[in-house]
Motif scaffolding. Structure first.
Motif, PDB file in Angstrom:
ATOM      1  N   TYR A   1     -11.518  -0.795  -0.252  1.00  0.00           N
ATOM      2  CA  TYR A   1     -10.360  -0.365   0.197  1.00  0.00           C
ATOM      3  C   TYR A   1     -11.030  -0.544   1.943  1.00  0.00           C
ATOM      4  O   TYR A   1     -12.020   0.139   1.665  1.00  0.00           O
ATOM      5  CB  TYR A   1     -10.392   1.175  -0.623  1.00  0.00           C
ATOM      6  CG  TYR A   1      -8.621   1.108  -1.632  1.00  0.00           C
ATOM      7  CD1 TYR A   1      -8.160   0.628  -1.720  1.00  0.00           C
ATOM      8  CD2 TYR A   1      -9.889   1.217  -2.886  1.00  0.00           C
ATOM      9  CE1 TYR A   1      -7.049   0.655  -2.943  1.00  0.00           C
ATOM     10  CE2 TYR A   1      -9.713   0.850  -3.750  1.00  0.00           C
ATOM     11  CZ  TYR A   1      -7.696   0.760  -4.106  1.00  0.00           C
ATOM     12  OH  TYR A   1      -6.361   0.469  -5.069  1.00  0.00           O
TER      13      TYR A   1
ATOM     14  N   PRO B   1       1.138  -1.243   0.027  1.00  0.00           N
ATOM     15  CA  PRO B   1       0.514   0.140  -0.131  1.00  0.00           C
ATOM     16  C   PRO B   1       0.940   1.073  -0.017  1.00  0.00           C
ATOM     17  O   PRO B   1       1.878   1.443   0.723  1.00  0.00           O
ATOM     18  CB  PRO B   1      -0.790   0.167   1.224  1.00  0.00           C
ATOM     19  CG  PRO B   1      -0.100  -1.022   2.087  1.00  0.00           C
ATOM     20  CD  PRO B   1       0.500  -2.544   1.024  1.00  0.00           C
TER      21      PRO B   1
ATOM     22  N   ILE C   1      -5.970  -2.696   1.396  1.00  0.00           N
ATOM     23  CA  ILE C   1      -7.314  -3.037   0.799  1.00  0.00           C
ATOM     24  C   ILE C   1      -7.916  -4.328   1.984  1.00  0.00           C
ATOM     25  O   ILE C   1      -7.327  -4.692   2.655  1.00  0.00           O
ATOM     26  CB  ILE C   1      -6.794  -3.945  -0.481  1.00  0.00           C
ATOM     27  CG1 ILE C   1      -6.790  -3.143  -1.420  1.00  0.00           C
ATOM     28  CG2 ILE C   1      -8.108  -5.229  -0.525  1.00  0.00           C
ATOM     29  CD1 ILE C   1      -5.748  -3.695  -2.859  1.00  0.00           C
TER      30      ILE C   1
ATOM     31  N   TYR D   1      -4.552   5.558   1.966  1.00  0.00           N
ATOM     32  CA  TYR D   1      -5.615   4.978   1.395  1.00  0.00           C
ATOM     33  C   TYR D   1      -6.204   3.849  -0.290  1.00  0.00           C
ATOM     34  O   TYR D   1      -6.584   4.062  -0.493  1.00  0.00           O
ATOM     35  CB  TYR D   1      -5.699   7.011   0.836  1.00  0.00           C
ATOM     36  CG  TYR D   1      -6.318   7.233   1.817  1.00  0.00           C
ATOM     37  CD1 TYR D   1      -7.269   7.836   2.289  1.00  0.00           C
ATOM     38  CD2 TYR D   1      -5.397   8.767   1.880  1.00  0.00           C
ATOM     39  CE1 TYR D   1      -7.715   8.994   2.979  1.00  0.00           C
ATOM     40  CE2 TYR D   1      -5.724   9.503   2.554  1.00  0.00           C
ATOM     41  CZ  TYR D   1      -7.213  10.124   3.397  1.00  0.00           C
ATOM     42  OH  TYR D   1      -7.224  11.435   4.020  1.00  0.00           O
ATOM     43  N   ASP D   2      -4.392   3.165   0.357  1.00  0.00           N
ATOM     44  CA  ASP D   2      -4.675   2.243  -0.662  1.00  0.00           C
ATOM     45  C   ASP D   2      -4.397   0.837  -0.231  1.00  0.00           C
ATOM     46  O   ASP D   2      -3.698  -0.081  -0.480  1.00  0.00           O
ATOM     47  CB  ASP D   2      -3.266   2.441  -0.965  1.00  0.00           C
ATOM     48  CG  ASP D   2      -2.790   3.510  -2.325  1.00  0.00           C
ATOM     49  OD1 ASP D   2      -3.909   3.901  -2.883  1.00  0.00           O
ATOM     50  OD2 ASP D   2      -2.321   4.667  -2.828  1.00  0.00           O
TER      51      ASP D   2
END
Length: 736
Positions: A440, A426, A433, A430-431
């Motif tokens: 996300y 990540p 998962i 915000y990335d």
């Protein structure tokens, strides 16, 4: 929850600024003069030493500042204090505080082994303890990873104060604290040192240190380092560039001011992961042997960067008549970014595919700002036959931290035949998962504000050979975490006495208390109240007459209450814990005949959980806390004859078994004890003749026989950590 137990533990709401008695006034000249550039005085032993490759501040023999905020001799301090000077750091090629703590009695060293050298993680008398720099507390993030680390190139000495110390320093651990003292300007026209090292795992280090006078009463010093290495685990590397500068105005006068600024850039901080419990401490019956120490359970693109900046001032004024004023303060900034994939503990399927392990992912972006200031007034008065060394102080500490983070899922990995690239690291919170929901994770923002102010007083009373120490302090602390506010006040105190006999033996006894505010959120939604500690310590110190050999022994008994207890998996916190730590420590060091010098540290301790919401834990040990250990250092540096200029040395480090806690099936585990050896070979090139003055070459080997061992495990989380394998490095140094 990976992030929570990777930090130092509960929130420390600030410790009263520990003001070192040295400051700028004690930063006198110390490097060797032009006629004997290779001779100096070892501040730990007082013996003449050769081949000094660092420029240090001159201090009186066997003095310790941290225990009493004064330059009281170690042999007269009624408390266990260990000092490690820059000479020892250089001799042993120590790279960080973790490695320095290997040689201190009462320490469970390097609890996260080779996987976490970016942090200073160890236990002192069974507890996490705060770290100070230049007598002022280094704030750490209460929830995440934004924690500073001082590069060894900046350190003049390290003082380890053991036991409850809140009576002078405010909120603190009952185990004690560690103070690192920066190199400060010294009173010489011009001086300097440079060294370059290279070794195993492409380890490199280039250090420079230069300073002098700009005019009457104006001293300056500039020093820095560029260092790094590939890590023991695949894909990882460390890299740091750090620079510090200091100037002292009014040196040698009744009023002086020192300003110190430092900056560090760590673009790479190694692999911050863990090894699975099964395959390291526990045999994986479905696989061939243990996991290799090079295994990395994350992804090649995992990252961990950090940036640090700080500005410190130290002001001294001598009023005359024995009365002095000292003020010190620092602003500190830390930023960190982390994105990793890590083995989340147990096997994904222990029966059908025993070599496949589950993983998780995590990313965080953090910032930490802190302001610390401490002021004290000291003086001496007499009341009949009694001599009183009085101290009155006030301090204030403020820390603001901000963390944006997210936990998520990850693909599994075959630890015995890893295939990487099955997922992306990540790039930001915000990335991250959530694989079960195929989407996300929403990041969480945590904002914490910490504040503490305190007033304190101390009276060191002397009556002939009797020393009595009385200290007291009152604190007001406030913490705000995500809008919730908690306020705490506490009075802590210390009483101690030591008697100097004509034989050089000084028995002592002390009682001290501590408190440690905790801003963690409890299961019911409220914030935790402070944990409280108390310690009894009985010991003796023996300065062997006619030598510099100091022998110290101590028995201690510590109780800490109101501890936070975390439930596995959910990590829900309750506050019902109580821990008891007791043990015996012995340290000795000094010079021996025929050019030998030595240092010995021995400890045995029993740290137990005596009160817990989980009855299965009562009476058991504390995870990643060891039973003790022994270290022995011995060097030979002949003062004359054909071998003059040569130093041959070595060290033995033995760490007793370390408790790992209960696994999910209720089985209790401990990591086995281990013993490793280090070696040193150094030669003063000046003995070769003109043109080599100030030059020396050295070779260091750590874990000489390349032993594979575990430093600790968290059985409840199915995590373990390997210790450092053999490293060898050569160093070329030059001083002037």
């Amino acid at each position: 929850m990976f992030v929570k137990i990777s930090t130092r533990g509960s929130l420390l709401l600030g410790v009263a600024g520990l003001v070192m008695g040295s400051g700028a006034l004690s930063a006198k000249a110390t490097a060797a003069d032009a006629e004997s550039a290779d001779a100096t005085v070892d501040s730990a032993t007082g013996s003449a030493r050769r081949d000094e490759i660092v420029v240090t501040g001159d201090r009186a023999i066997n003095l310790a500042s941290a225990g009493t905020k004064s330059d009281l001799p170690l042999s007269e301090t009624p408390q266990s204090v260990t000092e490690i000077d820059s000479k020892m750091l250089a001799d042993l090629a120590i790279q960080n505080l973790n490695q320095a703590m290997r040689f201190v009695a009462g320490v469970t060293p390097e609890t996260r082994g080779s996987s976490a050298e970016v942090y200073d993680q160890f236990k002192l008398r069974g507890f996490d303890v705060p770290t100070f720099l230049d007598g002022l507390k280094l704030f750490t993030s209460p929830t995440g990873y934004a924690s500073p680390q001082v590069d060894v190139s900046r350190i003049d000495r390290i003082e380890v104060v053991k036991g409850a110390a809140s009576a002078l320093y405010g909120a603190s651990s009952p185990g004690g604290f560690v103070n690192e003292q920066s190199k400060l300007p010294i009173d010489r026209d011009f001086y300097g040192a440079v060294s370059a090292s290279y070794g195993s795992y492409d380890q490199y280090r280039v250090d420079g240190d230069v300073g002098g006078k700009l005019g009457q009463g104006v001293l300056w010093r500039l020093y820095g380092s560029a260092n790094g290495a590939d890590t023991q685990q695949d894909f990882g590397k460390r890299e740091r560039q750090t620079l510090s500068g200091a100037v002292t105005l009014g040196a040698g006068s009744s009023t002086d001011l020192t300003i110190l600024a430092a900056y560090s850039h760590d673009p790479y901080n190694g692999n911050y992961g863990a090894f699975p419990l099964v395959g390291t401490l526990i045999d994986n019956t479905g696989a061939d042997g243990d996991l290799p120490t090079s295994f990395y359970g994350g992804e090649p693109n995992d990252y961990f960067s950090r940036e640090q900046m700080g500005v410190t001032y130290m002001f001294n004024h001598d009023f005359g008549g024995g009365w002095k004023f000292h003020s010190a303060g620092r602003y500190q900034y830390v930023k960190s970014d982390l994105g990793i994939v890590y083995t989340s503990g147990p096997q994904a399927d222990s029966e059908s595919d025993p070599t496949l392990y589950g993983r998780s992912s995590y990313a965080t972006h953090e910032q930490l700002n802190s302001w610390v200031i401490d002021n004290r007034l000291t003086g001496e008065v007499r009341t009949g036959p009694l001599v009183h060394e009085l101290m009155f102080g006030v301090d204030r500490q403020v820390g603001h931290s901000r963390e944006l983070y997210a936990f998520g899922g990850a693909t599994s990995i075959d630890a015995y035949d890893p295939v990487y690239g099955t997922m992306a690291t990540p790039a930001s919170p915000y990335d991250v998962i959530n694989y079960s929901l195929d989407g996300y994770v929403d990041p969480t923002l945590t904002v914490a504000r910490q504040r503490q102010q305190g007033i304190y007083a101390q009276d060191q009373i002397s009556l002939g050979d009797l020393r009595v120490l009385l200290s007291g302090r009152h604190d007001w602390a406030r913490a705000e975490v995500d809008g919730q506010v908690t306020k705490d006040t506490k009075f802590t105190w210390r009483a101690a006495a030591l008697y100097k006999t004509s034989l050089g033996l000084s028995p002592y006894a002390s009682y001290s208390t501590s408190f440690d505010p905790q801003a963690a959120e409890l299961e019911d939604g409220s914030l935790a109240t402070p944990s409280l500690g108390k310690q009894y310590e009985f010991g003796a110190k023996y300065l062997i007459p006619g030598t510099d050999i100091l022998v110290s022994g101590a028995y201690f008994h510590i109780e800490q209450t109101n501890l936070l207890v975390y439930a596995p998996v959910t990590y829900a916190a309750t506050q019902v814990g109580k821990v008891r730590s007791k043990g015996f420590e012995l340290e000795a060091g000094g010079s021996l005949p025929y050019g030998f010098d030595f240092r010995v540290a021995f400890s045995t301790q029993d740290v137990k959980d005596v009160e817990d919401s989980d009855p299965d834990l009562v009476g058991r040990g504390i995870a990643v806390v060891g039973k003790g250990g022994t270290s022995v250092n011995l060097n030979w540096a002949p003062r004359s004859g054909p071998a003059e200029g040569l130093t041959i040395g070595g060290a033995m480090r033995h760490v007793d078994s370390t408790y790992a806690g209960l696994a999910t099936d209720g089985t209790a585990y401990s990591t086995p004890s281990y013993t490793v050896f280090d070696a040193l070979l150094r030669y003063n090139l000046a003995k070769l003749g003109t043109g080599f003055e100030g030059a020396s070459v050295s070779l260091n080997a750590s874990n000489l026989f390349d032993k594979k061992y575990l430093t600790s495990c968290y059985a409840a989380y199915s995590w373990c950590w390997y210790g450092n394998r053999r490293t060898v490095q050569g160093t070329l140094s030059f001083t002037w």
